[in-house]
Each structure stands twice: as C-alpha cells, then as structure tokens.
Design an enzyme around this catalytic site. Sequence first.
Site, PDB file in Angstrom:
ATOM      1  N   LYS A   1       0.846  -1.211   0.000  1.00  0.00           N
ATOM      2  CA  LYS A   1       0.000   0.000   0.000  1.00  0.00           C
ATOM      3  C   LYS A   1       0.873   1.249   0.000  1.00  0.00           C
ATOM      4  CE  LYS A   1      -3.771  -2.419   2.302  1.00  0.00           C
ATOM      5  NZ  LYS A   1      -4.456  -2.801   3.542  1.00  0.00           N
TER       6      LYS A   1
ATOM      7  N   GLN B   1      -4.233  -1.243   9.744  1.00  0.00           N
ATOM      8  CA  GLN B   1      -4.232  -2.601   9.197  1.00  0.00           C
ATOM      9  C   GLN B   1      -4.820  -3.578  10.214  1.00  0.00           C
ATOM     10  OE1 GLN B   1      -3.421  -3.316   6.030  1.00  0.00           O
ATOM     11  NE2 GLN B   1      -3.824  -5.500   6.298  1.00  0.00           N
TER      12      GLN B   1
ATOM     13  N   ASP C   1     -10.844   3.102   4.232  1.00  0.00           N
ATOM     14  CA  ASP C   1     -11.145   1.664   4.217  1.00  0.00           C
ATOM     15  C   ASP C   1     -12.651   1.423   4.062  1.00  0.00           C
ATOM     16  OD1 ASP C   1      -9.303  -0.424   4.348  1.00  0.00           O
ATOM     17  OD2 ASP C   1      -8.815  -0.023   6.443  1.00  0.00           O
TER      18      ASP C   1
HETATM   19  N1  GUN Z   1      -6.852  -6.663   6.582  1.00  0.00           N
HETATM   20  C1  GUN Z   1      -7.237  -7.426   5.527  1.00  0.00           C
HETATM   21  N2  GUN Z   1      -7.847  -6.669   4.595  1.00  0.00           N
HETATM   22  C2  GUN Z   1      -7.842  -5.401   5.062  1.00  0.00           C
HETATM   23  C3  GUN Z   1      -8.307  -4.165   4.533  1.00  0.00           C
HETATM   24  O1  GUN Z   1      -8.885  -4.068   3.431  1.00  0.00           O
HETATM   25  N3  GUN Z   1      -8.107  -3.074   5.327  1.00  0.00           N
HETATM   26  C4  GUN Z   1      -7.502  -3.143   6.543  1.00  0.00           C
HETATM   27  N4  GUN Z   1      -7.370  -2.027   7.243  1.00  0.00           N
HETATM   28  N5  GUN Z   1      -7.055  -4.282   7.064  1.00  0.00           N
HETATM   29  C5  GUN Z   1      -7.220  -5.397   6.302  1.00  0.00           C
END
Ligand code: GUN
Length: 295
Positions: free
Chosen positions: A54, A98, A121
């Site tokens: 990311k 995350q 998100d």
């Molecule tokens: N963990 C797995 N997928 C995601 C996501 O799309 N966003 C976040 N913040 N954590 C994750």
Amino acid sequence: MSAKIISGTEIAKQIREELKQEVQEMKEKHGVTPGLVTILVGENPASVSYVTAKQKTAHDLGFYSVQDNQPEDISEEELLNLIDKYNKDPKIHGILVQLPLPKHIDETKVINAIDPDKDVDGFHPVNVGRMVIGERCFLPCTPHGILEMLIRTGVETSGAEVVVVGRSNIVGKPIANLMLQKREGGNATVTVCHTRTKDMAFHTRRADILIVAAGRPKVITADMVKEGVVVIDVGVNRIGKTPEGKAILCGDVDFDGIKEKAAAITPVPGGVGPMTITMLMKNTVQAAKQFAGLA
Ligand code: GUN
C-alpha cells in the site's frame, strides 16, 4: 472451454494511470497532495506485506504517505490517541489501520475512532450505513475493486444470479449489498452462503457470477459450478514457501479445475489483490478532493 483470465494486475494498472494524472492535476492546479497514513501494529508477516504494498503504491502515485509502525504491546488508549492525532492532521486525508489487531485491542473501538471523512477503508459505521442506503461514501476497497473489475470486463450484472460465499464485514456483506443496488455493476439477484449453509453446491451451481471470500483454500471445486460462470476469487491463502522463502499463494477456488468450465475467472495472485490496493488509492484521492472542496 478455457476461461478468460480477468487480470486484476492489468485493470489496476489502468486505474493507477488515471489516478496518477488526477493527482498531478490536483497538485498543479490546486496545490493539494493526497495524504495517506497506514498504521501497522505488530509484525504479522501478511500484514507487513500488505502495508508495504500500500505504501509503495501511494508513493508511486505521488501521495504524501506515512507508514506508522507501532509495537504489538501498544495500549488501546495509545492507539486511539494516535488516530486522534491523524484525524486532526490537515496533511492526512486517509487513515488506514491494518487489521487484524492484537487481541487486547477492541477493533470496533478503533474503527469508530477514525473520522468518517478520512475512513478510506470504508469500515466506519457511518460509511457502511451510507453504502447500504446508496449515498456517496467511501466504499470498502475489496468490494469496490470487485465492482470495478466486473464493470471494466463488461460482465452483465443486471438480472444475474450472484452467489457470494462468505459473510465477513470486509468482503461478503458489503459486496452482497452493492450487487443488489440499483446502480452500474448492481441490479443482481444475490444469495449469500456461509459456514452454516446446508447445501453449498446447490447454491453455487446456480450462480452466473460466483464471488468467493471463504478464507479457506480451494473450497469451491469444478463440480460446484455451472458452465459459463464468472468467478471472482477473493482468497489469499499461504500454502507454503518456495526454496527462496517466498510465500506460495492459492485462492479459495480450485483454479485449475474451474477454469475449464468458467467463462471468466480471476487468478491468485494477480486478481482481486491489486484491485484492493488500487481502490484504497482511489478512496484517498476522493478524500483529498472532498477535504479541499474539489468534489
Ligand atoms: N486486513 C485485511 N484486509 C484489510 C483491509 O482491506 N483493510 C484493513 N485495514 N485491514 C485489512
């Protein structure tokens, strides 16, 4: 018949090119640089690799990007204070924490602490509520990516029988909701299967579009789908390591078996994964535009 492979890598590349241009214009014409912070608690290897990807993408697109690593034993209060700091930071338009978080931290509290206008998100209840009603909001990245893939591949969703396997807040529930809405990429008849579904194959065999986010490797096999189905495989399962130490990945569907029956299928890796990251970037650009009064 061998299925058309829907390349998330290629579609994501197109969208990133579009975003790169948009970011350049925002910078030149309006002096606005989209800002994204990704907060990682602990060192879960899968989370480290997602967050690294990311950050790299944000950097490549010309964002102001901050990687904030916190120790596994950070207290809930400290994490909430950190989120508050970024909520108030005018250079930051998008905040991503995350998941999963360590057990001593309440994930719901953390998600609810993020300013909904910076919740790129799309997990905050305000954004989830707006999504369900069909108002403008930040769509959660994986379902948003799936919609874009279907639209850009020209898959007809209107009137289609869509079967979703999995009912998580991150994928199953939102994608089911989005696909039944009256909008491009929606208007489908949606069925959601989960661990208590009595006869999974009965449902999956009826699907024109099958979206699988079960979180278990190869749970959908060729005998469970009909000829001509379009399969979106959201699974990312680590099933071993190469001699060089790289993770070997597989999806939630038996790709090799199903590709002989399907009209189209997403691969793992190179399918939904790159789309998820790209939609996070799209949401961050949207957040920056809204912040600056440009949208
Ligand atoms: N963990 C797995 N997928 C995601 C996501 O799309 N966003 C976040 N913040 N954590 C994750």
